[in-house]
Design a protein around this motif. Structure first.
Motif, PDB file in Angstrom:
ATOM      1  N   ASP A   4       9.178   5.337  23.200  1.00 39.24           N
ATOM      2  CA  ASP A   4       9.694   4.415  24.212  1.00 39.24           C
ATOM      3  C   ASP A   4      10.228   3.136  23.582  1.00 39.24           C
ATOM      4  O   ASP A   4      11.146   2.499  24.113  1.00 39.24           O
ATOM      5  N   GLU A   5       9.656   2.746  22.446  1.00 35.95           N
ATOM      6  CA  GLU A   5      10.081   1.529  21.745  1.00 35.95           C
ATOM      7  C   GLU A   5      11.036   1.834  20.590  1.00 35.95           C
ATOM      8  O   GLU A   5      11.370   0.953  19.807  1.00 35.95           O
ATOM      9  N   LYS A   6      11.426   3.131  20.491  1.00 33.78           N
ATOM     10  CA  LYS A   6      12.339   3.567  19.409  1.00 33.78           C
ATOM     11  C   LYS A   6      11.819   3.135  18.038  1.00 33.78           C
ATOM     12  O   LYS A   6      12.564   2.626  17.190  1.00 33.78           O
ATOM     13  N   SER A   7      10.534   3.345  17.835  1.00 34.37           N
ATOM     14  CA  SER A   7       9.886   2.909  16.596  1.00 34.37           C
ATOM     15  C   SER A   7      10.203   3.855  15.443  1.00 34.37           C
ATOM     16  O   SER A   7      10.450   5.050  15.633  1.00 34.37           O
ATOM     17  N   VAL A   8      10.148   3.303  14.239  1.00 39.38           N
ATOM     18  CA  VAL A   8      10.256   4.106  13.028  1.00 39.38           C
ATOM     19  C   VAL A   8       8.858   4.588  12.668  1.00 39.38           C
ATOM     20  O   VAL A   8       7.935   3.780  12.488  1.00 39.38           O
ATOM     21  N   VAL A   9       8.680   5.899  12.586  1.00 40.22           N
ATOM     22  CA  VAL A   9       7.365   6.482  12.326  1.00 40.22           C
ATOM     23  C   VAL A   9       7.476   7.447  11.148  1.00 40.22           C
ATOM     24  O   VAL A   9       8.302   8.358  11.157  1.00 40.22           O
ATOM     25  N   TYR A  10       6.652   7.225  10.124  1.00 46.16           N
ATOM     26  CA  TYR A  10       6.558   8.151   9.004  1.00 46.16           C
ATOM     27  C   TYR A  10       5.313   8.999   9.185  1.00 46.16           C
ATOM     28  O   TYR A  10       4.292   8.526   9.687  1.00 46.16           O
ATOM     29  N   ASN A  11       5.370  10.243   8.760  1.00 41.81           N
ATOM     30  CA  ASN A  11       4.246  11.144   8.931  1.00 41.81           C
ATOM     31  C   ASN A  11       3.819  11.726   7.586  1.00 41.81           C
ATOM     32  O   ASN A  11       4.610  12.402   6.923  1.00 41.81           O
ATOM     33  N   ALA A  12       2.593  11.423   7.182  1.00 47.87           N
ATOM     34  CA  ALA A  12       2.022  12.047   5.994  1.00 47.87           C
ATOM     35  C   ALA A  12       1.295  13.303   6.448  1.00 47.87           C
ATOM     36  O   ALA A  12       0.157  13.244   6.913  1.00 47.87           O
ATOM     37  N   SER A  13       1.971  14.432   6.352  1.00 46.02           N
ATOM     38  CA  SER A  13       1.415  15.703   6.804  1.00 46.02           C
ATOM     39  C   SER A  13       0.767  16.416   5.620  1.00 46.02           C
ATOM     40  O   SER A  13       0.694  15.887   4.515  1.00 46.02           O
ATOM     41  N   ARG A  14       0.312  17.633   5.841  1.00 48.99           N
ATOM     42  CA  ARG A  14      -0.254  18.395   4.741  1.00 48.99           C
ATOM     43  C   ARG A  14       0.834  18.927   3.810  1.00 48.99           C
ATOM     44  O   ARG A  14       0.545  19.403   2.718  1.00 48.99           O
ATOM     45  N   GLN A  15       2.088  18.818   4.255  1.00 47.23           N
ATOM     46  CA  GLN A  15       3.198  19.280   3.435  1.00 47.23           C
ATOM     47  C   GLN A  15       3.906  18.147   2.697  1.00 47.23           C
ATOM     48  O   GLN A  15       4.457  18.346   1.612  1.00 47.23           O
ATOM     49  N   ASN A  16       3.896  16.944   3.273  1.00 42.96           N
ATOM     50  CA  ASN A  16       4.694  15.857   2.717  1.00 42.96           C
ATOM     51  C   ASN A  16       3.901  14.559   2.631  1.00 42.96           C
ATOM     52  O   ASN A  16       3.357  14.098   3.631  1.00 42.96           O
ATOM     53  N   PRO A  17       3.859  13.945   1.444  1.00 44.57           N
ATOM     54  CA  PRO A  17       3.296  12.598   1.312  1.00 44.57           C
ATOM     55  C   PRO A  17       4.317  11.544   1.710  1.00 44.57           C
ATOM     56  O   PRO A  17       5.475  11.858   1.925  1.00 44.57           O
ATOM     57  N   VAL A  18       3.876  10.305   1.815  1.00 46.19           N
ATOM     58  CA  VAL A  18       4.780   9.177   2.029  1.00 46.19           C
ATOM     59  C   VAL A  18       4.570   8.204   0.877  1.00 46.19           C
ATOM     60  O   VAL A  18       3.495   7.629   0.729  1.00 46.19           O
ATOM     61  N   HIS A  19       5.614   8.007   0.061  1.00 45.76           N
ATOM     62  CA  HIS A  19       5.577   7.098  -1.080  1.00 45.76           C
ATOM     63  C   HIS A  19       6.379   5.846  -0.745  1.00 45.76           C
ATOM     64  O   HIS A  19       7.361   5.903  -0.009  1.00 45.76           O
ATOM     65  N   PHE A  20       5.988   4.710  -1.321  1.00 43.94           N
ATOM     66  CA  PHE A  20       6.793   3.511  -1.167  1.00 43.94           C
ATOM     67  C   PHE A  20       6.512   2.555  -2.315  1.00 43.94           C
ATOM     68  O   PHE A  20       5.518   2.686  -3.040  1.00 43.94           O
ATOM     69  N   LEU A  21       7.392   1.585  -2.483  1.00 48.02           N
ATOM     70  CA  LEU A  21       7.194   0.538  -3.488  1.00 48.02           C
ATOM     71  C   LEU A  21       7.988  -0.700  -3.072  1.00 48.02           C
ATOM     72  O   LEU A  21       8.912  -0.617  -2.273  1.00 48.02           O
ATOM     73  N   TYR A  22       7.569  -1.838  -3.604  1.00 47.31           N
ATOM     74  CA  TYR A  22       8.348  -3.067  -3.435  1.00 47.31           C
ATOM     75  C   TYR A  22       7.969  -4.061  -4.517  1.00 47.31           C
ATOM     76  O   TYR A  22       6.933  -3.950  -5.178  1.00 47.31           O
ATOM     77  N   GLY A  23       8.829  -5.047  -4.696  1.00 47.80           N
ATOM     78  CA  GLY A  23       8.585  -6.122  -5.664  1.00 47.80           C
ATOM     79  C   GLY A  23       8.268  -7.416  -4.942  1.00 47.80           C
ATOM     80  O   GLY A  23       8.754  -7.668  -3.850  1.00 47.80           O
ATOM     81  N   PHE A  24       7.444  -8.251  -5.583  1.00 45.35           N
ATOM     82  CA  PHE A  24       7.118  -9.548  -4.972  1.00 45.35           C
ATOM     83  C   PHE A  24       6.819 -10.565  -6.077  1.00 45.35           C
ATOM     84  O   PHE A  24       6.520 -10.223  -7.201  1.00 45.35           O
TER      85      PHE A  24
END
Length: 435
Positions: free
Chosen positions: A415-435
């Motif tokens: 309803d809010e058109k949100s961005v949702v990532y799903n870490a399932s049993r098939q796919n991980p979710v990786h990310f990185l950033y600099g600060f």
């Protein structure tokens, strides 16, 4: 030159296993994680046995946080400890009465015998599994009981201010800035753990207790961790009463220390403290429940909301550069670098509002990625939550089943058109950033 954070929600499906490495501009590194379990124990053990992204074999983990003690959040810990030592194991502070209730009331759907012993006495659990030297320190995080249970409107009270001076975690495991009053943890021995022939205070494992008003800092404080624990004490749950300066069990009316001794004898009689599984009484959970209810009555009177939530972010005085989340080899810029982990907390509206007040408006708006609690269960979400949490993106750890994630939660997100990532049993979710 930037500090770099890389993180991964691993492909465990229903459960949570998150690991992260912060690489400092001065060459120092800080390894940390949140939860370590799955409804498929073979799945998480396979991931840990493989060369997964964030840690190399043999690396020490500077801080590992366990949100609560359901198997699907902790059943990979044994395998993890065989490959890595943990300098600081962070657990929710929970009174022993609540621990016994959680272990005993859910029948065959409750925690395994191994995870039960881990809660009752982690030093004995490590010893039984020949891992006594794998954890240096346990840090217990105590909350203030969360919001009031009553639905009646209340005049808002000023929320206690999170301390400005964090507990700094250093690589040598000698922690700075721990207030003297928090070095006294005798009540933690009495209120949290059972002796069972191997008391923690003589096991070689250091033990500290902090409140969730005390931040933890990494890499000289450039990165901060802030916890939220809504667990209520057994006194607030009316499981005990006070008489002449002594605490008594609510139903049996015996002194609380005597009730604990009786329950410890029951634990030993069913062989829950032994390492050989075949020696465990087949009706161990039923026997423990009977003893618990003898002293504290119906378990329905002691419902609680145990899940140690955590906010993790660079200090907001620092500028964060190009926050990037990568999913299926695609990169997405996000507005903020803060991460919020929720475990299985029952995120009612009062709890969500209390959590937000605890962090403060600035940190709340700094959240770039918010973990949906309990793998998207409708029991832990309310309509309109998405709007309160946006503009953060969302992560859910679930391999779709009938209830996880629920359509109710998905509809609120859609309803809010949100961005949702799903870490399932098939796919991980990786990310990185600099600060």
């Amino acid at each position: 030159m930037f500090n770099i954070l890389s993180g991964c929600f691993h492909a465990v499906g229903n459960g949570t296993f998150f690991t992260s490495k912060i690489r400092g501009i001065d060459g120092r590194e800080f390894n940390w994680g949140y939860d370590c379990g799955s409804t498929s124990e073979s799945t998480i053990n396979k991931i840990i046995d493989s060369s997964y992204l964030e840690f190399n074999d043999g690396d020490s983990i500077d801080m590992m946080v366990i949100s609560h003690f359901d198997d699907d959040h902790v059943n990979g810990l044994l395998t993890l400890l065989k490959k890595h030592t943990i300098k600081r194991l962070v657990l929710p502070y929970s009174d022993w009465t609540q621990t016994v209730r959680e272990i005993s009331v859910n029948g065959s759907h409750g925690v395994s015998a191994s995870v039960a012993l881990f809660q009752l006495n982690p030093a004995l659990w490590l010893y039984n599994n020949e891992l006594s030297d794998r954890v240096e320190k346990i840090i217990l995080v105590q909350g203030n009981g969360g919001p009031e249970d009553s639905d009646e409107p209340k005049t808002p009270k000023p929320f206690p201010k999170i301390l400005d001076e964090p507990l700094i975690l250093r690589g040598d495991s000698e922690d700075l800035n721990l207030p003297e009053q928090e070095r006294s943890i005798n009540d933690a021995f009495d209120n949290v753990f059972f002796d069972l022939g191997r008391p923690i205070n003589s096991s070689g494992i250091k033990l500290s207790k902090i409140t969730h008003m005390q931040p933890i800092g990494a890499l000289s404080g450039v990165f901060e961790f802030i916890f939220y624990n809504a667990e209520k004490t057994f006194k607030k749950l009316n499981l005990v009463y006070e008489k002449n300066g002594e605490l008594y069990a609510s139903k049996s009316h015996v002194k609380l220390a005597d009730a604990k001794n009786d329950i410890q004898q029951t634990i030993e009689s069913i062989n829950l403290h032994q390492s050989v599984k075949s020696s465990l009484d087949a009706k161990w959970r039923e026997t423990l429940k009977t003893c618990y209810q003898k002293h504290f009555g119906s378990t329905s009177k002691a419902k609680n909301n145990i899940s140690l939530c955590m906010y993790a972010s660079p200090k907001m005085t620092l500028h964060t550069h190009y926050p990037i989340f990568t999913l299926y080899h695609q990169s997405y810029e996000i507005h903020s670098a803060g991460l919020i982990f929720t475990g299985d907390i029952n995120l009612t509206t009062p709890v969500l509002d209390d959590f937000k007040s605890h962090l403060g408006a600035d940190r709340w708006m700094n959240c770039g990625l918010f973990q949906i609690p309990h793998h998207g269960s409708a029991d832990c979400w309310e309509k309109g939550h998405t709007k309160k949490i946006k503009p953060a993106y969302f992560i859910q750890c679930a391999t779709p089943t009938l209830k996880h994630p629920s359509q109710f939660v998905l509809d609120d997100l859609n309803d809010e058109k949100s961005v949702v990532y799903n870490a399932s049993r098939q796919n991980p979710v990786h990310f990185l950033y600099g600060f």
